[in-house]
Write a protein that holds these residues in place. Structure first.
Motif, short mmCIF file in Angstrom:
data_model
loop_
_atom_site.label_atom_id
_atom_site.label_comp_id
_atom_site.label_asym_id
_atom_site.label_seq_id
_atom_site.Cartn_x
_atom_site.Cartn_y
_atom_site.Cartn_z
N TYR A 274 0.66 -1.54 -0.33
CA TYR A 274 0.05 0.20 -0.10
C TYR A 274 0.82 0.71 0.42
CZ TYR A 274 -3.55 -3.49 0.58
OH TYR A 274 -4.90 -4.36 1.07
N LEU A 275 1.15 1.99 -1.43
CA LEU A 275 2.30 2.71 -2.14
C LEU A 275 1.34 4.01 -1.95
CD1 LEU A 275 5.75 2.67 -2.27
CD2 LEU A 275 4.48 2.03 -4.62
N HIS A 276 2.41 5.35 -1.34
CA HIS A 276 2.52 6.45 -1.75
C HIS A 276 4.04 6.83 -2.13
CE1 HIS A 276 0.79 10.98 -1.03
NE2 HIS A 276 2.59 11.33 -1.52
N VAL A 277 4.35 7.03 -2.99
CA VAL A 277 6.36 7.34 -3.55
C VAL A 277 5.56 8.60 -4.88
CG1 VAL A 277 5.81 5.66 -5.53
CG2 VAL A 277 7.65 6.38 -4.90
N THR A 278 6.39 9.70 -4.48
CA THR A 278 7.03 10.45 -5.34
C THR A 278 7.07 10.57 -6.69
OG1 THR A 278 8.74 11.22 -4.36
CG2 THR A 278 6.77 12.30 -3.60
#
Length: 363
Positions: A274-278
């Motif tokens: 479950y990812l939040h990546v810029t």
């Protein structure tokens, strides 16, 4: 009358021949157009690869020179409080430059060969390691280095399980980092069937390293500098915003919930991310990977996003670069998106884990 019929037949035959010639000419022109477009694309890719090689090499030299200059300059000065703060700022800037170089590499994979990608990735890894070694050498260990101690879990249920067996042969809290090739002193290692929650100063700006966990539930509530997870099985990791990168390898049947600037997953199977990546995330030598948007929450997480300098409105979780699948036309079979990622209730999963361990402790 007969002459008119013959003239009509001749005209019809001429029309058919003319139509065939026109069709053949059109097909030939289409073929030439396709070949010309293909040739232009090949030339464009070649030009792109040449430009990339030069730009990449120039940036690598610039970063290497900056690290070397920082080390030489620091050796000539006394290490006072102000100089430490100044060094920390320089190292933060260098780390951001390395992250930008990583973004440039991952965004250029569409026209680079497999060999070129892996060679450049190795260079980026070496730069990251050189930067970390210089950081540990020049900055006070109590603030920026690995402490070399086990962090006491908060809270730690089931005291009988606090001292677990060495499941995978990692002893003395040290292990070889398979990504950088260096020795690492792990923050958490050799644990089984534990709930562990690190928060506050145990996490803030620290480099958290985790290895050899089995059937564990780990929460990191705070803005860590970086996180590395290695050789973990049947475990869940809920991570607050990470200022730099998350690296994970040899994870099996595990769940990682993470917000970071850069995410790399190696040699792992049957994992949910479950990812939040810029920038573009990377997987290599992985299969059966499921990916969904970041969905972890706790008190103060918005402040941690600001501390980590991660924009909440920029999330490239669905853009994964699989280094074992370089086709841009066919999606990688090694990962797919989670259909219903919003249905996960981490509070309930935490409670289920704690209840299960409490029941086991009474047996």
């Amino acid at each position: 009358m007969e002459k008119e019929i013959l003239d009509g037949a001749t005209t019809s035959k001429k029309d058919q021949i003319l139509e065939r010639l026109n069709k053949r000419n059109k097909e030939r022109q289409n073929y030439l157009d396709v070949k010309l477009e293909q040739r232009h694309k090949e030339c464009s890719d070649a030009e792109g690869a040449d430009y990339f090689s030069q730009a990449f090499a120039d940036k690598v030299k610039e970063i290497e020179a900056r690290i070397k200059n920082l080390s030489e300059t620091s050796a000539k000065k006394n290490q006072g409080e102000n100089s430490s703060i100044d060094l920390a700022r320089h190292f933060t800037e260098i780390t951001m430059e390395i992250q930008e170089l990583q973004r440039y590499l991952t965004n250029s994979t569409m026209f680079l060969t497999d060999f070129k990608i892996k060679a450049c990735q190795s260079i980026v890894n070496d730069l990251s390691q050189t930067c970390e070694e210089a950081r540990i050498k020049l900055l006070p260990k109590k603030k920026f280095g690995f402490s070399g101690r086990k962090v006491t879990p908060k809270p730690s249920l089931n005291p009988k399980l606090a001292k677990s067996d060495n499941v995978d042969g990692i002893a003395n809290n040290e292990h070889l980092n398979t990504i950088t090739g260096s020795k690492v002193s792990w923050t958490l290692s050799n644990k089984a069937n534990e709930y562990i929650c690190l928060k506050g100063e145990d996490v803030h700006s620290k480099d958290i390293t985790i290895a050899n966990l089995k059937n564990c539930f780990v929460e990191l509530q705070g803005s860590a500098g970086s996180v590395q997870i290695s050789h973990c099985t049947n475990s869940t990791f809920l991570c607050g915003p990470i200022a730099r990168s998350l690296f994970a390898d040899f994870c099996t049947n595990s769940t990682l919930t993470v917000a970071c600037q850069q995410m790399r997953l190696h040699s792992s199977v049957q994992c949910q991310i479950y990812l939040h990546v810029t920038c573009r995330a990377i997987i290599e030598d992985c299969n059966r990977i499921e990916v969904g948007p970041y969905n972890y929450d706790y008190s103060g997480i918005d402040d941690d996003f600001n501390q980590a300098n991660i924009k909440k409105d920029v999330n490239n979780y669905a853009d994964i670069a699989d280094f074992n699948w370089l086709s841009s036309e066919v999606p990688s079979p090694n990962w797919h998106l989670i259909k219903d990622s919003h249905s996960v209730n981490w509070n309930q999963k935490r409670q289920d884990f704690l209840s299960r361990d409490a029941d086991n402790a009474t047996l």
